[in-house]
Write an enzyme that holds these catalytic residues in place. Structure first.
Site, PDB file in Angstrom:
ATOM      1  CD  GLU A 334      -2.896  -1.019   2.432  1.00  0.00           C
ATOM      2  OE1 GLU A 334      -4.108  -1.083   2.177  1.00  0.00           O
ATOM      3  OE2 GLU A 334      -2.439  -0.876   3.586  1.00  0.00           O
ATOM      4  CB  VAL A 335       4.022   2.194  -1.483  1.00  0.00           C
ATOM      5  CG1 VAL A 335       4.908   3.439  -1.465  1.00  0.00           C
ATOM      6  CG2 VAL A 335       4.620   1.091  -0.617  1.00  0.00           C
TER       7      VAL A 335
END
Lengths: 543, 535
Positions: A334-335
């Protein structure tokens, strides 16, 4: 194997074969005591044996004298004889004076290996034999034989589940003896994630969780220590990092973390720490604001600075002294790279290198991987790293599935190892997944080649902490984690065939009550939503 | 930092004076983070440390501790203090200044007995450090059970120093004089609606000590199940949910012993004549009939023989001076609906109501014959109060105004009004638990003295081993302060104590007790990430 043992084994096998005609498929629903997870192979008879409250421990083999064995024996005796008329109580002594003869007076534990090194794939197999002492048998009573101390621990757990307190005779009994059990896990990695960033979990609570894991034969505690909300762990090299803790109260010292690792090892459980980079790391900047792209845009970590990687290197160096397990989780999920695009100095840096933000994400993850590898760690990364730039990942990488259901299939096809944690079924914070869906989820689904199957090292249920603190964490974990635990321990055949309402549900209810009896607040099995209170008065075994 | 400045010896007396002047301020007391708040507290501003081998000293104490109650209590106290973190900095702690190091706790107890007597002195006096022996803390109590309360307070003064990695006490010198406002500070558990395993009951008892509660009201039996072994009538526990959801007689004795060693009385209850259907599983003749199974058959002598057997067995293990005979919610229709009993009523010229009274009073006599004083739920008082034995304690649960009427009639009373102190009402917030004043509207001193105290009730319909702790805590703690702390020191607005209570709930968490967040009613779950102290 010693000749004596071999002989005993033969006698036992003869006995059990003669008593139970069908060796492999007894109906667990009508054969108490119920075992969870179901052993790989077992047979039983029709005798009831009483167990001496002062049963003697006899050890043999190179590893028999290990303090891990002795401590486990004491723990299990405490659990088995917890009723007041139990072990070494006054009443027991009076019984002894009355010369009551118990059938089981000794427990022999044979451990062949003298090494108590705990690592991925450590031999956890064991055999457990329970028979009445009689003239024919040379060794009476109970024998657990294992290659390592950790196999012996698993055998002790199974033994404890055979023991039941009988309220009429006021003694501990083993039903359906003689027992012959030969057992080993299907997967080498059987994990549970805890999250101490969203809510701090006190040390005593983490220990309760670890202890309860050993009851279901889980063997990896994935410790998601840090996230954007808080940084509770002391890092001597960068002492300001734990300023990111919620409060002075909500912190772990280095010694605390080491104590958790020691406590887990005594129960055959590895601790895999996670430092989730470059996203999920905002709390780092509370102590070192330089790690943020800017004061107003704080996540992911600043990819441009060497300082960022110095800090990662410092954290990993400190952690290497605490966590001996060979796997280290680097996160990478989840960057959201918007901050990199929107912060002037980062943007310039990207342009200077001709990097897209995705390139920078890859650059970050791969550089962090090299740091972990330089510290003699095998990196584990969440699946986005594989789906974004899989072919660049270090070949030693273990891909950790959570999002997409067929990611392990793809990862193992590329030769990577994989851990299965499909969020639709194995995320414990998803309260609307009942036990049967957890149970029916198969890590090897769609993976048919044996060489590929071997690369799926196991699975993990994830207890994310947004809505789970000390007050609810154990009842959110249990009993559903047990459903996954059997899926990962028992043979695929045993967990896949038949009607699980008959083959698994009664045993799971029984296991849930066993957890309760051991003080673990496992929630009712039958509720659709996890961690809900019982719907009304009733028996533990019916809820 | 703060402590280092205060360590300069010359400054100390001045500083202490200054702090002593400030302690009257409410905010300062709230900052103390002690729950429940002691009767009298004063403190200074100096920091001290606990030596790595902090020990118990008992010279000049009259109490010999042959039973080990004090030693065990001391070890438990050190255990919970050290639970928060690994203490690793103890070895050369003398470096932190010899005079700031506490070598141990000197406990002086003036009574030599360790009999747990109801109403006995629970007071203690805690001074840190001792003026005569500055490297020791000093604890004085009349009885060992008062000393146990003192140990609980001491444990709440201790904190972990994250730099030195040892235990420290801030704001010394401490001078605490303390005693409870009420002698009966109870918590009810219900093992009939759901069986509670032994370790769970023990955990509940242990957690009660943290809040200085002193009576575990054990509602053992009810309609649904009869889990306890009764040697005189060995078929009674056939009414258990299953063969394994049971307590042996020895188990019950063990629970009483476990509680007693922590200064907690166990009040056993059999709830007659209603709430007793499960008795008939083993002895069907206790039912009016097979299809009308409650209340117990009033017409049969066997019924009272069984009660006599139970109470006779009870008297061997439940040593508390009271036994609870229930007597609530008696629906007597089964009596007139069963011809045999209807005839009996007619013969004795009794209405159903009179039969109810007859039953309760006869049960009372049996209890008295076994040396017990009786507690009954308030319906018995509401229906035939003047007939109750004068040794009866009336247990309020239903209405308001009952306490006033009970005490006016000269009987004693325990307060558990359901709107505020029923823990199974999970929409009831902790503020209501804090606010509930047992002496509400009772002005007369004599009447006030008849209110023994209060009790929070954890009824078990929706409570099993999985959710009991978080339904009890932290709300029971709010009531515990109401029952312990002097009236004048209690906050008139409960929200003023939120921070201190949040701190206590985090302390419970740290000790492994699954106390729920404060925000909302009972058993709420955290809605989002955050600090324990803020939820």
């Amino acid at each position: 194997m010693s000749p004596n043992l071999l002989l005993l084994l033969l006698i036992l096998m003869f006995l059990s074969l003669s008593i139970t005609s069908s060796l492999s498929s007894p109906s667990p629903a009508d054969s108490p005591p119920y075992l969870w997870p179901l052993p790989a192979e077992f047979s039983f008879g029709n005798e009831t044996l009483s167990v001496d409250p002062s049963v003697a421990l006899i050890v043999a083999g190179n590893g028999g004298g290990s303090p891990i064995v002795r401590a486990a024996f004491e723990r299990y005796m405490g659990m088995i004889f917890k009723h007041a008329s139990g072990r070494a109580s006054l009443l027991a002594r009076i019984r002894f004076l009355r010369m009551v003869e118990y059938d089981i007076t000794s427990l022999k534990i044979v451990v062949h290996s003298g090494s108590d090194e705990l690592h991925l794939g450590v031999d956890e197999s064991y055999t457990l034999m329970v028979s009445k002492k009689n003239e024919q048998s040379i060794v009476g009573a109970v024998t657990i034989e294992a290659n390592t101390v950790y196999g012996a621990l698993r055998g002790l757990e199974t033994f404890s589940q055979l023991c039941a307190f009988d309220y009429l005779t006021k003694s501990v009994q083993i039903y359906k003896a003689p027992w012959y059990i030969q057992d080993k896990p299907r997967f080498q990695y059987r994990g549970l994630l805890i999250d101490t960033s969203r809510h701090y979990l006190p040390i005593d609570v983490i220990k309760q969780i670890i202890e309860s894991m050993s009851f279901a034969k889980l063997n990896v505690l994935h410790w998601h220590i840090v996230d954007e909300q808080s940084f509770p762990l002391e890092t001597p090299t960068y002492p300001n990092l734990w300023k990111g803790a919620y409060s002075r109260w909500e912190r772990y010292t280095v010694e605390d973390a080491s104590e958790i690792v020691r406590f887990a090892k005594m129960r055959g459980i590895n601790v895999m720490p996670e430092v989730d980079v470059p996203g999920h790391a905002e709390s780092w900047g509370t102590g070192y604001p330089d790690l943020w792209p800017s004061l107003s845009c704080r996540e992911p970590l600043d990819v441009t600075k060497n300082f960022t990687f110095d800090v990662i290197s410092g954290i990993l160096a400190d952690m290497r002294k605490i966590f001996p397990f060979e796997l280290f989780h680097l996160g990478g999920d989840e960057v959201n790279t918007d901050c990199w695009k929107n912060t002037t100095h980062v943007k310039e840096w990207l342009q200077g290198r001709n990097f897209t933000t995705k390139d920078a994400y890859k650059y970050f993850v791969l550089r962090a991987q090299q740091i972990a590898i330089s510290k003699n760690w095998t990196p584990v990364n969440w699946e986005e790293t594989f789906s974004s730039f899989g072919k660049y990942l270090d070949p030693r990488t273990v891909v950790h599935n959570w999002l997409v259901s067929d990611i392990c299939q793809k990862a193992v096809a590329k030769g990577f190892r994989c851990i299965f944690s499909n969020q639709g079924y194995w995320y414990l914070d998803h309260l609307d997944v009942p036990w049967d869906e957890v149970y029916n989820t198969e890590p090897l689904h769609g993976i048919n080649e044996t060489s590929h199957q071997k690369l799926v090292i196991g699975g993990e249920v994830c207890m994310w902490g947004e809505t789970a603190d000390t007050s609810v964490v154990l009842q959110t974990i249990w009993p559903r984690a047990a459903a996954a635990a059997e899926r990962m321990w028992s043979t695929r055949e045993a967990v896949s065939k038949g009607n699980i309402t008959l083959t698994a549900l009664p045993r799971l209810r029984y296991f849930r009550c066993l957890l309760n009896n051991r003080g673990v607040p496992a929630a009712p099995v039958d509720n659709f939503y996890a961690r809900r209170p019982p719907s009304g008065p009733g028996s533990c075994y019916a809820q | 930092m703060r402590g280092r400045g205060a360590k300069i010896a010359g400054v100390l007396p001045l500083f202490t004076l200054f702090m002593a002047g400030a302690i009257s301020a409410f905010e300062d007391i709230e900052r103390l983070r002690i729950w429940p708040l002691p009767a009298e507290v004063s403190h200074g501003g100096r920091r001290m440390y606990l030596s790595g081998d902090f020990k118990l000293v008992t010279e000049r104490s009259k109490y010999e501790d042959t039973s080990g109650i004090l030693k065990e209590g001391f070890d438990r106290m050190l255990g919970v203090v050290r639970l928060s973190h690994v203490v690793s900095g103890g070895r050369n702690s003398s470096r932190s200044g010899g005079s700031a190091l506490l070598q141990g706790l000197h406990v002086i107890i003036s009574s030599s007995t360790d009999e747990l007597e109801y109403g006995a002195d629970e007071s203690y006096k805690l001074v840190v450090p001792s003026p005569e022996k500055p490297s020791y803390a000093h604890l004085e109590a009349k009885s060992v059970y008062g000393a146990l309360h003192g140990l609980q307070t001491f444990s709440q003064l201790c904190h972990f120093n994250l730099k030195k990695k040892i235990i420290e006490i801030l704001m010394t010198p401490w001078n605490i004089t303390d005693q409870p406002r009420f002698s009966y500070r109870g918590l009810l558990i219900d093992t009939s609606r759901h069986y509670l395993p032994l370790p769970v009951i023990k955990n509940v008892i242990e957690s009660m000590t943290y809040a200085k509660l002193n009576v575990l009201h054990w509602h053992i039996v009810d309609t649904q199940s009869f889990p306890l072994e009764i040697p005189s009538y060995p078929k009674l526990w056939n009414g258990a949910y299953s063969s394994s959801q049971r307590y042996t007689f020895d188990d019950a004795a063990e629970i009483v012993n476990y509680a007693q060693r922590r200064g907690i009385h166990v009040l056993a209850e059999i709830d007659v004549p209603g709430h007793a259907l499960s008795w008939g599983k083993g002895y069907p003749s206790l039912w009016p009939s097979k299809n009308c199974q409650e209340p117990l058959d009033v017409s049969s002598n066997f019924t009272f023989k069984v009660i006599d057997g139970i109470l006779s067995d009870f008297s061997k293990i439940f040593k508390f001076k009271f036994v609870h005979l229930g007597g609530d919610e008696v629906n007597t229709t089964c009596w007139s609906a069963t011809p045999r009993i209807a005839q009996w009523l007619k013969k004795h010229r009794m209405s159903e109501e009179e039969a109810y009274q007859y039953f309760v009073l006869r049960a009372q006599k049996i209890a008295l014959s076994h040396g017990y004083e009786i507690i009954n739920w308030e319906e018995t008082f509401n229906n035939f109060g003047s007939k109750l034995n004068p040794k009866t304690v009336v247990h309020n649960w239903l209405g308001t105004g009952v306490v006033e009427r009970v005490t006016a009639s000269g009987l004693r009373c325990i307060v558990s009004n359901q709107d505020k102190w029923y823990l199974d009402h999970i929409d009831a917030p902790w503020q209501g638990f804090y606010d509930n004043e047992p002496l509400q509207d009772i002005k007369d001193k004599k009447q006030q003295s008849l209110v023994l105290g209060g009790e929070v009730c954890m009824w078990g319909e929706h409570i099993d081993a999985s959710d009991i702790e978080q339904t009890i805590w932290p709300r029971a703690a709010a009531a515990a302060e109401r029952l312990w702390t002097p009236y004048a020191k209690l906050a008139t607005n409960p929200d003023k104590v939120t921070t201190r209570l949040a701190h206590f709930r985090c302390l419970l968490n740290q000790r492994g007790v699954a106390a729920a967040p404060l925000v909302g009613g009972g058993r709420v779950v955290p809605l989002e990430p955050g600090s324990c102290l803020a939820q």
